[in-house]
Design a protein around this motif. Structure first.
Motif, short mmCIF file in Angstrom:
data_model
loop_
_atom_site.label_atom_id
_atom_site.label_comp_id
_atom_site.label_asym_id
_atom_site.label_seq_id
_atom_site.Cartn_x
_atom_site.Cartn_y
_atom_site.Cartn_z
N ALA A 44 32.35 46.27 48.19
CA ALA A 44 33.81 46.26 48.21
C ALA A 44 34.36 44.97 47.62
CB ALA A 44 34.32 46.44 49.63
N GLY A 45 33.73 43.85 47.92
CA GLY A 45 34.17 42.58 47.35
C GLY A 45 33.98 42.52 45.85
N TRP A 46 32.88 43.07 45.38
CA TRP A 46 32.61 43.09 43.93
C TRP A 46 33.61 43.99 43.21
CZ3 TRP A 46 30.04 40.39 40.51
CH2 TRP A 46 29.80 40.93 39.27
N LYS A 47 33.88 45.16 43.76
CA LYS A 47 34.85 46.07 43.14
C LYS A 47 36.26 45.51 43.19
CE LYS A 47 32.49 50.43 43.46
NZ LYS A 47 32.65 51.85 43.69
N ALA A 48 36.60 44.85 44.28
CA ALA A 48 37.94 44.26 44.40
C ALA A 48 38.11 43.08 43.46
CB ALA A 48 38.20 43.83 45.84
N ALA A 49 37.05 42.33 43.23
CA ALA A 49 37.14 41.19 42.31
C ALA A 49 37.31 41.67 40.87
CB ALA A 49 35.91 40.31 42.43
N LYS A 50 36.73 42.81 40.55
CA LYS A 50 36.82 43.35 39.19
C LYS A 50 38.09 44.14 38.94
CE LYS A 50 32.98 41.86 37.55
NZ LYS A 50 32.97 40.90 36.46
N SER A 51 38.77 44.60 40.00
CA SER A 51 39.95 45.44 39.82
C SER A 51 41.23 44.60 39.81
CB SER A 51 40.02 46.49 40.92
OG SER A 51 40.31 45.89 42.15
N GLU A 52 42.28 45.22 39.35
CA GLU A 52 43.60 44.59 39.34
C GLU A 52 44.32 44.90 40.65
OE1 GLU A 52 45.15 42.67 37.00
OE2 GLU A 52 43.21 42.60 35.98
N PRO A 53 45.20 44.02 41.11
CA PRO A 53 45.95 44.29 42.34
C PRO A 53 47.00 45.38 42.10
CG PRO A 53 46.65 42.24 41.39
CD PRO A 53 45.47 42.69 40.59
N ASN A 54 47.54 45.89 43.19
CA ASN A 54 48.61 46.88 43.10
C ASN A 54 49.88 46.24 42.56
OD1 ASN A 54 46.97 48.87 44.10
ND2 ASN A 54 47.61 48.52 46.23
N LEU A 55 50.92 47.04 42.36
CA LEU A 55 52.17 46.53 41.78
C LEU A 55 52.82 45.46 42.63
CD1 LEU A 55 53.78 49.82 40.49
CD2 LEU A 55 52.83 47.96 39.13
#
Length: 91
Positions: A44-55
């Motif tokens: 989850a930390g790896w995916k969250a670091a690679k993804s963009e935040p919400n609006l």
């Protein structure tokens, strides 16, 4: 919603250390649960670091939470491996 999940996973990682400090003899009952939680948190930390935040989410807070979770997961994994190597009778 992702911010809440990241914060809850960080708190669960902190609870692992508190659980070990309070009663290290009981750790053998739940070391498998904590290692599974650690792998979920690492993913989850790896995916969250690679993804963009919400609006409506701040980019810096999202990145700080994801990197914090990622680092705590790596530290927990090293700590679990240290427990396995130093106290194999817990398994």
């Amino acid at each position: 919603m992702r911010r809440v999940i990241l914060i809850l996973l960080i708190l669960m990682q902190i609870m692992f250390y508190i659980n070990y400090i309070v009663n290290d003899g009981i750790i053998f009952f739940n070391i498998y649960v904590w290692s599974l939680l650690n792998l979920i948190s690492l993913t989850a930390g790896w995916k969250a670091a690679k993804s963009e935040p919400n609006l409506y989410e701040n980019r810096h807070i999202h990145f700080a939470l994801s990197v914090t979770l990622l680092l705590m997961s790596v530290m927990s994994l090293i700590f679990i491996l240290l427990i396995i190597l130093t106290r194999p009778y817990f398994l």
